[in-house]
Design a protein around this motif. Structure first.
Motif, short mmCIF file in Angstrom:
data_model
loop_
_atom_site.label_atom_id
_atom_site.label_comp_id
_atom_site.label_asym_id
_atom_site.label_seq_id
_atom_site.Cartn_x
_atom_site.Cartn_y
_atom_site.Cartn_z
N UNK A 9 -2.01 -11.28 0.48
CA UNK A 9 -3.01 -10.68 -0.57
C UNK A 9 -3.86 -11.53 -1.00
N UNK A 10 -3.16 -12.72 -1.58
CA UNK A 10 -4.36 -13.68 -2.15
C UNK A 10 -5.13 -14.52 -1.18
N UNK A 11 -4.22 -14.56 -0.05
CA UNK A 11 -5.34 -15.33 1.13
C UNK A 11 -6.29 -14.46 1.57
N UNK A 12 -6.10 -13.18 1.74
CA UNK A 12 -7.03 -12.41 2.01
C UNK A 12 -8.25 -12.42 1.06
N UNK A 13 -8.16 -12.66 0.03
CA UNK A 13 -9.16 -12.65 -0.97
C UNK A 13 -10.11 -13.94 -0.90
N UNK A 14 -9.59 -14.82 -0.18
CA UNK A 14 -10.29 -16.21 0.01
C UNK A 14 -11.52 -16.00 0.84
N UNK A 15 -12.38 -16.89 0.68
CA UNK A 15 -13.68 -16.77 1.59
C UNK A 15 -13.04 -16.86 3.19
N UNK A 16 -13.76 -16.31 4.13
CA UNK A 16 -13.37 -16.43 5.39
C UNK A 16 -13.04 -17.73 6.01
#
Length: 80
Positions: free
Chosen positions: A16-23
């Protein structure tokens, strides 16, 4: 809760944290999480059995559906 399920929950939080990073910044940690999902599934299966593996596998597939779809098309030789 066992160590296997705690690690699976931490994997979900990390995803979930990685999904919040810029693409453009998602790729390296996303691939690492995708690779780590295999030993995590084995550990959960060893500790709790196939039912929990199915539950964790559904979570992995739901979080990585687009990359898994891409790799499946590549493996079958279809145009991406």
């Amino acid at each position: 809760m066992s160590l296997a399920l705690i690690l699976a929950c931490l994997w979900v939080v990390a995803s979930a944290i990685v999904a919040m990073l810029p693409y453009r910044m998602q790729f390296p940690p996303g691939i690492a999480l995708l690779i780590l999902s295999v030993p995590m599934l084995i550990f959960v299966g060893y500790s709790h059995g196939w039912l929990w593996v199915a539950i964790v596998l559904i979570a992995v597939i739901s979080m990585f559906r687009n990359p898994l779809r891409y790799f499946a098309k590549r493996a079958m030789g279809r145009q991406t």
